[in-house]
Design a protein around this motif. Sequence first.
Motif, PDB file in Angstrom:
ATOM      1  N   SER A 182      -1.229   1.476  -5.023  1.00  0.00           N
ATOM      2  CA  SER A 182      -0.779   0.147  -4.620  1.00  0.00           C
ATOM      3  C   SER A 182       0.312  -0.353  -5.562  1.00  0.00           C
ATOM      4  O   SER A 182       0.462   0.141  -6.685  1.00  0.00           O
ATOM      5  CB  SER A 182      -1.954  -0.841  -4.638  1.00  0.00           C
ATOM      6  OG  SER A 182      -2.452  -0.994  -5.965  1.00  0.00           O
ATOM      7  N   VAL A 183       1.054  -1.314  -5.058  1.00  0.00           N
ATOM      8  CA  VAL A 183       2.102  -1.968  -5.839  1.00  0.00           C
ATOM      9  C   VAL A 183       1.967  -3.469  -5.624  1.00  0.00           C
ATOM     10  O   VAL A 183       1.882  -3.927  -4.485  1.00  0.00           O
ATOM     11  CB  VAL A 183       3.511  -1.517  -5.400  1.00  0.00           C
ATOM     12  CG1 VAL A 183       4.569  -2.221  -6.242  1.00  0.00           C
ATOM     13  CG2 VAL A 183       3.666  -0.019  -5.499  1.00  0.00           C
TER      14      VAL A 183
ATOM     15  N   ASP B 240      -0.113   1.018  -9.419  1.00  0.00           N
ATOM     16  CA  ASP B 240      -1.337   1.789  -9.641  1.00  0.00           C
ATOM     17  C   ASP B 240      -1.289   2.996  -8.724  1.00  0.00           C
ATOM     18  O   ASP B 240      -1.431   2.873  -7.504  1.00  0.00           O
ATOM     19  CB  ASP B 240      -2.569   0.941  -9.347  1.00  0.00           C
ATOM     20  CG  ASP B 240      -3.866   1.621  -9.803  1.00  0.00           C
ATOM     21  OD1 ASP B 240      -3.869   2.865  -9.894  1.00  0.00           O
ATOM     22  OD2 ASP B 240      -4.852   0.921 -10.062  1.00  0.00           O
ATOM     23  N   LEU B 241      -1.064   4.179  -9.306  1.00  0.00           N
ATOM     24  CA  LEU B 241      -0.993   5.412  -8.531  1.00  0.00           C
ATOM     25  C   LEU B 241      -2.022   6.400  -9.076  1.00  0.00           C
ATOM     26  O   LEU B 241      -1.916   6.845 -10.209  1.00  0.00           O
ATOM     27  CB  LEU B 241       0.402   6.025  -8.606  1.00  0.00           C
ATOM     28  CG  LEU B 241       1.524   5.224  -7.926  1.00  0.00           C
ATOM     29  CD1 LEU B 241       2.851   5.897  -8.176  1.00  0.00           C
ATOM     30  CD2 LEU B 241       1.252   5.093  -6.442  1.00  0.00           C
TER      31      LEU B 241
ATOM     32  N   GLY C 279       8.235  11.929  -1.523  1.00  0.00           N
ATOM     33  CA  GLY C 279       7.776  11.900  -0.145  1.00  0.00           C
ATOM     34  C   GLY C 279       6.646  10.942   0.138  1.00  0.00           C
ATOM     35  O   GLY C 279       5.898  11.133   1.090  1.00  0.00           O
ATOM     36  N   TRP C 280       6.483   9.887  -0.702  1.00  0.00           N
ATOM     37  CA  TRP C 280       5.451   8.918  -0.351  1.00  0.00           C
ATOM     38  C   TRP C 280       6.049   7.645   0.190  1.00  0.00           C
ATOM     39  O   TRP C 280       7.251   7.420   0.095  1.00  0.00           O
ATOM     40  CB  TRP C 280       4.468   8.586  -1.479  1.00  0.00           C
ATOM     41  CG  TRP C 280       4.884   8.683  -2.894  1.00  0.00           C
ATOM     42  CD1 TRP C 280       5.270   9.776  -3.570  1.00  0.00           C
ATOM     43  CD2 TRP C 280       4.883   7.610  -3.842  1.00  0.00           C
ATOM     44  NE1 TRP C 280       5.506   9.469  -4.886  1.00  0.00           N
ATOM     45  CE2 TRP C 280       5.281   8.149  -5.071  1.00  0.00           C
ATOM     46  CE3 TRP C 280       4.579   6.252  -3.800  1.00  0.00           C
ATOM     47  CZ2 TRP C 280       5.379   7.374  -6.238  1.00  0.00           C
ATOM     48  CZ3 TRP C 280       4.679   5.494  -4.944  1.00  0.00           C
ATOM     49  CH2 TRP C 280       5.070   6.064  -6.154  1.00  0.00           C
ATOM     50  N   THR C 281       5.202   6.871   0.836  1.00  0.00           N
ATOM     51  CA  THR C 281       5.651   5.667   1.548  1.00  0.00           C
ATOM     52  C   THR C 281       4.924   4.448   0.989  1.00  0.00           C
ATOM     53  O   THR C 281       3.815   4.548   0.468  1.00  0.00           O
ATOM     54  CB  THR C 281       5.390   5.763   3.052  1.00  0.00           C
ATOM     55  OG1 THR C 281       3.973   5.729   3.277  1.00  0.00           O
ATOM     56  CG2 THR C 281       5.957   7.033   3.646  1.00  0.00           C
ATOM     57  N   ALA C 282       5.583   3.295   1.125  1.00  0.00           N
ATOM     58  CA  ALA C 282       4.951   2.039   0.717  1.00  0.00           C
ATOM     59  C   ALA C 282       5.328   0.951   1.701  1.00  0.00           C
ATOM     60  O   ALA C 282       6.475   0.863   2.124  1.00  0.00           O
ATOM     61  CB  ALA C 282       5.384   1.643  -0.698  1.00  0.00           C
ATOM     62  N   ALA C 283       4.357   0.131   2.057  1.00  0.00           N
ATOM     63  CA  ALA C 283       4.575  -0.945   3.013  1.00  0.00           C
ATOM     64  C   ALA C 283       3.477  -1.976   2.838  1.00  0.00           C
ATOM     65  O   ALA C 283       2.417  -1.667   2.306  1.00  0.00           O
ATOM     66  CB  ALA C 283       4.575  -0.403   4.442  1.00  0.00           C
TER      67      ALA C 283
ATOM     68  N   GLU D  40       0.852  -1.189   0.000  1.00  0.00           N
ATOM     69  CA  GLU D  40       0.000   0.000   0.000  1.00  0.00           C
ATOM     70  C   GLU D  40       0.888   1.239   0.000  1.00  0.00           C
ATOM     71  O   GLU D  40       1.813   1.343   0.804  1.00  0.00           O
ATOM     72  CB  GLU D  40      -0.906   0.018   1.220  1.00  0.00           C
ATOM     73  CG  GLU D  40      -1.849   1.208   1.247  1.00  0.00           C
ATOM     74  CD  GLU D  40      -2.734   1.212   2.477  1.00  0.00           C
ATOM     75  OE1 GLU D  40      -3.842   1.786   2.401  1.00  0.00           O
ATOM     76  OE2 GLU D  40      -2.319   0.658   3.513  1.00  0.00           O
ATOM     77  N   VAL D  41       0.620   2.168  -0.916  1.00  0.00           N
ATOM     78  CA  VAL D  41       1.394   3.398  -1.015  1.00  0.00           C
ATOM     79  C   VAL D  41       0.588   4.532  -0.393  1.00  0.00           C
ATOM     80  O   VAL D  41      -0.587   4.718  -0.700  1.00  0.00           O
ATOM     81  CB  VAL D  41       1.724   3.729  -2.485  1.00  0.00           C
ATOM     82  CG1 VAL D  41       2.542   5.003  -2.574  1.00  0.00           C
ATOM     83  CG2 VAL D  41       2.475   2.571  -3.131  1.00  0.00           C
TER      84      VAL D  41
END
Length: 229
Positions: free
Chosen positions: A87-88, A112-113, A222-226, A77-78
């Motif tokens: 999402s990735v 998908d952004l 400056g975005w996050t993904a986990a 999830e981004v």
Amino acid sequence: MTRGTRAVRRLAAAVVVAGALPLALSGCAGIGQPAPYDSPGINGLVVPTPTPDPDDFVVGIDNPWFPLELGATQALEVTRDGAAVGSVETTVLDATQDVGGLEATGVTTVTDLGGARSTSTSWYAQDTDGNVWLVGADDDASGGGDWRAGEDGAEAGLAMPADPRLGDGWLTRDVPGRARASRTIEEQTSALLQVRDEAGTTTRSVYEKGVGLVGVTDLDAGWTAAPGD
């Protein structure tokens, strides 16, 4: 943590090196005291290299900093500023593919952004010393198209050395028509590596030994993904 969960976490390692997606994970900077310069690092490696010798490579990738298990999948999830922005989904392909005589392992990333969807596949191969190389890509994410090391001037770069060393820097690919992609080891402990990637955007990635990628920060966007809950 189950073996299947570990395999899922390892998969994210392919995302950053391919340059397919500038991911981010907050809190990655500053992993502790650096390890001493007690490894050979990238000494003796020719990086990048246009024509890797198949006799110098093995089938499969088990570098402890960059393990890839066939068939492993992951959904990330981004978020930015606490809000979900996309999402990735990543998949290590079930079978290897011949790339210039090497048995390369493919990792497909679907991004998908904000409704914009892109797909890329990066191809990796490990040499007999345990160094992992990026040897090709099928990429619609950056608009650069497909490339293979040794074709049309494209050169394979290093994705992860067998013996990471604080301060070492190298190219992860050199492909005509694309920004040269590089990475540098910024911090190091016996269990963690922090690396900085430059490939059009600037990212900071943290790898855990025996696991693979555990966090990425996009210093520009400056975005996050986990992994989601």
